[in-house]
Design a protein around this motif. Structure first.
Motif, PDB file in Angstrom:
ATOM      1  N   VAL A  31       0.812  -1.216   0.000  1.00 52.14           N
ATOM      2  CA  VAL A  31       0.000   0.000   0.000  1.00 52.14           C
ATOM      3  C   VAL A  31       0.849   1.271   0.000  1.00 52.14           C
ATOM      4  CG1 VAL A  31      -1.797   1.295   1.218  1.00 52.14           C
ATOM      5  CG2 VAL A  31      -1.895  -1.205   1.177  1.00 52.14           C
ATOM      6  N   THR A  32       1.586   1.520   1.071  1.00 54.77           N
ATOM      7  CA  THR A  32       2.199   2.847   1.233  1.00 54.77           C
ATOM      8  C   THR A  32       3.409   3.082   0.335  1.00 54.77           C
ATOM      9  OG1 THR A  32       3.486   2.129   3.162  1.00 54.77           O
ATOM     10  CG2 THR A  32       1.334   3.134   3.588  1.00 54.77           C
ATOM     11  N   ILE A  33       4.272   2.089   0.164  1.00 61.07           N
ATOM     12  CA  ILE A  33       5.435   2.293  -0.708  1.00 61.07           C
ATOM     13  C   ILE A  33       5.001   2.493  -2.163  1.00 61.07           C
ATOM     14  CG2 ILE A  33       7.553   1.236  -1.621  1.00 61.07           C
ATOM     15  CD1 ILE A  33       8.039   0.160   1.244  1.00 61.07           C
ATOM     16  N   ARG A  70       5.401  14.054  -0.778  1.00 57.52           N
ATOM     17  CA  ARG A  70       6.110  14.179   0.505  1.00 57.52           C
ATOM     18  C   ARG A  70       5.151  13.969   1.668  1.00 57.52           C
ATOM     19  NH1 ARG A  70       8.417  18.411  -2.380  1.00 57.52           N
ATOM     20  NH2 ARG A  70       7.241  19.981  -1.204  1.00 57.52           N
ATOM     21  N   ASP A  71       3.922  14.475   1.533  1.00 61.68           N
ATOM     22  CA  ASP A  71       2.917  14.264   2.586  1.00 61.68           C
ATOM     23  C   ASP A  71       2.537  12.784   2.700  1.00 61.68           C
ATOM     24  OD1 ASP A  71       2.884  16.912   3.317  1.00 61.68           O
ATOM     25  OD2 ASP A  71       0.990  17.386   2.310  1.00 61.68           O
ATOM     26  N   VAL A  72       2.453  12.089   1.578  1.00 58.91           N
ATOM     27  CA  VAL A  72       2.165  10.654   1.598  1.00 58.91           C
ATOM     28  C   VAL A  72       3.294   9.926   2.330  1.00 58.91           C
ATOM     29  CG1 VAL A  72       1.995   8.571   0.151  1.00 58.91           C
ATOM     30  CG2 VAL A  72       0.688  10.618  -0.454  1.00 58.91           C
ATOM     31  N   TYR A  73       4.519  10.302   2.028  1.00 55.96           N
ATOM     32  CA  TYR A  73       5.675   9.700   2.694  1.00 55.96           C
ATOM     33  C   TYR A  73       5.600   9.963   4.200  1.00 55.96           C
ATOM     34  CZ  TYR A  73      10.635   8.098   2.481  1.00 55.96           C
ATOM     35  OH  TYR A  73      11.812   7.405   2.600  1.00 55.96           O
ATOM     36  N   LEU A  74       5.353  11.206   4.555  1.00 53.81           N
ATOM     37  CA  LEU A  74       5.376  11.626   5.961  1.00 53.81           C
ATOM     38  C   LEU A  74       4.187  11.100   6.758  1.00 53.81           C
ATOM     39  CD1 LEU A  74       6.883  13.344   8.080  1.00 53.81           C
ATOM     40  CD2 LEU A  74       5.574  15.316   7.276  1.00 53.81           C
ATOM     41  N   LEU A  78       5.538   6.692   6.926  1.00 58.13           N
ATOM     42  CA  LEU A  78       6.330   6.759   8.157  1.00 58.13           C
ATOM     43  C   LEU A  78       5.566   6.381   9.431  1.00 58.13           C
ATOM     44  CD1 LEU A  78       8.663   9.670   7.146  1.00 58.13           C
ATOM     45  CD2 LEU A  78       9.333   7.326   7.683  1.00 58.13           C
ATOM     46  N   PRO A  79       4.272   6.654   9.542  1.00 61.17           N
ATOM     47  CA  PRO A  79       3.572   6.144  10.737  1.00 61.17           C
ATOM     48  C   PRO A  79       3.627   4.610  10.845  1.00 61.17           C
ATOM     49  CG  PRO A  79       2.292   7.905   9.778  1.00 61.17           C
ATOM     50  CD  PRO A  79       3.423   7.603   8.806  1.00 61.17           C
ATOM     51  N   LEU A  80       3.466   3.913   9.719  1.00 61.56           N
ATOM     52  CA  LEU A  80       3.604   2.457   9.744  1.00 61.56           C
ATOM     53  C   LEU A  80       5.040   2.066  10.071  1.00 61.56           C
ATOM     54  CD1 LEU A  80       1.520   1.037   6.741  1.00 61.56           C
ATOM     55  CD2 LEU A  80       1.154   0.656   9.178  1.00 61.56           C
ATOM     56  N   ASP A  81       5.975   2.855   9.529  1.00 62.09           N
ATOM     57  CA  ASP A  81       7.382   2.548   9.742  1.00 62.09           C
ATOM     58  C   ASP A  81       7.859   2.967  11.133  1.00 62.09           C
ATOM     59  OD1 ASP A  81       9.727   1.353   8.997  1.00 62.09           O
ATOM     60  OD2 ASP A  81      10.397   2.963   7.681  1.00 62.09           O
ATOM     61  N   TYR A 125      14.704   3.225  13.551  1.00 65.15           N
ATOM     62  CA  TYR A 125      14.085   4.397  14.173  1.00 65.15           C
ATOM     63  C   TYR A 125      14.917   5.649  13.923  1.00 65.15           C
ATOM     64  CZ  TYR A 125      10.313   2.074  16.639  1.00 65.15           C
ATOM     65  OH  TYR A 125       9.156   1.388  16.928  1.00 65.15           O
ATOM     66  N   CYS A 126      16.219   5.539  14.051  1.00 61.39           N
ATOM     67  CA  CYS A 126      17.093   6.698  13.787  1.00 61.39           C
ATOM     68  C   CYS A 126      16.919   7.171  12.347  1.00 61.39           C
ATOM     69  CB  CYS A 126      18.548   6.347  14.058  1.00 61.39           C
ATOM     70  SG  CYS A 126      18.916   5.991  15.793  1.00 61.39           S
ATOM     71  N   GLU A 127      16.878   6.228  11.419  1.00 66.05           N
ATOM     72  CA  GLU A 127      16.652   6.547  10.007  1.00 66.05           C
ATOM     73  C   GLU A 127      15.302   7.252   9.833  1.00 66.05           C
ATOM     74  OE1 GLU A 127      16.424   3.807   6.053  1.00 66.05           O
ATOM     75  OE2 GLU A 127      14.988   3.363   7.657  1.00 66.05           O
ATOM     76  N   ASN A 128      14.257   6.694  10.431  1.00 63.30           N
ATOM     77  CA  ASN A 128      12.916   7.268  10.282  1.00 63.30           C
ATOM     78  C   ASN A 128      12.839   8.694  10.820  1.00 63.30           C
ATOM     79  OD1 ASN A 128      11.962   4.934   9.096  1.00 63.30           O
ATOM     80  ND2 ASN A 128      11.184   4.088  11.005  1.00 63.30           N
ATOM     81  N   PHE A 129      13.451   8.929  11.981  1.00 60.32           N
ATOM     82  CA  PHE A 129      13.430  10.282  12.540  1.00 60.32           C
ATOM     83  C   PHE A 129      14.226  11.243  11.662  1.00 60.32           C
ATOM     84  CE2 PHE A 129      12.564   7.959  16.662  1.00 60.32           C
ATOM     85  CZ  PHE A 129      11.210   8.265  16.649  1.00 60.32           C
ATOM     86  N   GLY A 130      15.305  10.745  11.060  1.00 61.47           N
ATOM     87  CA  GLY A 130      16.060  11.570  10.118  1.00 61.47           C
ATOM     88  C   GLY A 130      15.235  11.909   8.887  1.00 61.47           C
ATOM     89  N   ILE A 131      14.518  10.938   8.359  1.00 62.25           N
ATOM     90  CA  ILE A 131      13.680  11.170   7.174  1.00 62.25           C
ATOM     91  C   ILE A 131      12.545  12.129   7.519  1.00 62.25           C
ATOM     92  CG2 ILE A 131      12.094  10.089   5.518  1.00 62.25           C
ATOM     93  CD1 ILE A 131      13.924   7.569   5.679  1.00 62.25           C
ATOM     94  N   ILE A 132      11.931  11.945   8.686  1.00 60.24           N
ATOM     95  CA  ILE A 132      10.864  12.859   9.117  1.00 60.24           C
ATOM     96  C   ILE A 132      11.401  14.283   9.191  1.00 60.24           C
ATOM     97  CG2 ILE A 132       9.440  13.539  11.104  1.00 60.24           C
ATOM     98  CD1 ILE A 132       9.090  10.461  11.645  1.00 60.24           C
TER      99      ILE A 132
END
Length: 184
Positions: A31-33, A70-74, A78-81, A125-132
């Motif tokens: 779905v999300t990717i 970008r909003d779809v990504y964010l 990212l909530p699932l991730d 998690y570190c990656e996700n917070f960086g992407i956010i």
């Protein structure tokens, strides 16, 4: 930690966590990717680049995604991730511990291999917070921010790969033991 893992390696707990983890992963893959890929023009998202990325790639990707992408990504991916790394870390730790226990090796130094997916989840998690942070700050993304986040992506990928190699070796050892015991 060892005692916590030993208390939770019963088949039902391991299977439940494994299934939950893979449901979340499947939702991301199905779905999300693909939803993000619709906006990316075929460019890979940062989470799916095991060798890392540079500032030029991040800027090109975020520009190609546009505001909606970008909003779809964010707000979709990212909530699932933010759920997945915890589920992956714990379920993968327990899966390996379960099989090591079947081999009678959970009390050996091999136990420490069970911690690898927990570290992989931490770096995810570190990656996700960086992407956010990059998504929220775009177009004002620093080179250092991209480099640090990319390192987390690579560390996550390397540790995940090491985990799966160890899991395969463990399963092969278990299969060998089961076959050897039956033939004797």
């Amino acid at each position: 930690m060892r005692e916590f893992i030993k208390r939770n390696i019963n088949g039902k707990t391991v299977l439940l966590l494994f299934i939950l983890c893979n449901i979340v992963y499947a939702l991301m893959l199905i779905v999300t990717i693909p939803e993000i890929m619709h906006y990316s023009g075929g460019m890979k998202i940062l989470d799916m680049m095991p060798t890392g990325y540079d500032t030029q790639y991040v800027n090109t990707l975020f520009n190609t995604l546009g505001t909606v992408g970008r909003d779809v990504y964010l707000y979709h991916q990212l909530p699932l991730d933010l759920i997945y790394p915890l589920l992956f870390g714990i379920s993968s730790c327990l899966v390996l511990a379960f099989f090591l226990n079947q081999l009678g090796k959970l009390d050996s130094w091999l136990f420490y291999f069970c911690l690898i997916p927990l570290f992989s989840g931490f770096f995810d998690y570190c990656e996700n917070f960086g992407i956010i942070s990059m998504l929220k700050n775009y177009p004002n993304i620093s080179v250092l921010q991209v480099q640090i986040t990319s390192v987390f992506t690579v560390l996550k990928s390397v540790l995940t790969s090491i985990y799966f190699i160890i899991l395969i070796i463990t399963l092969l050892a278990l299969a060998k033991n089961k076959l050897f015991i039956r033939k004797v």
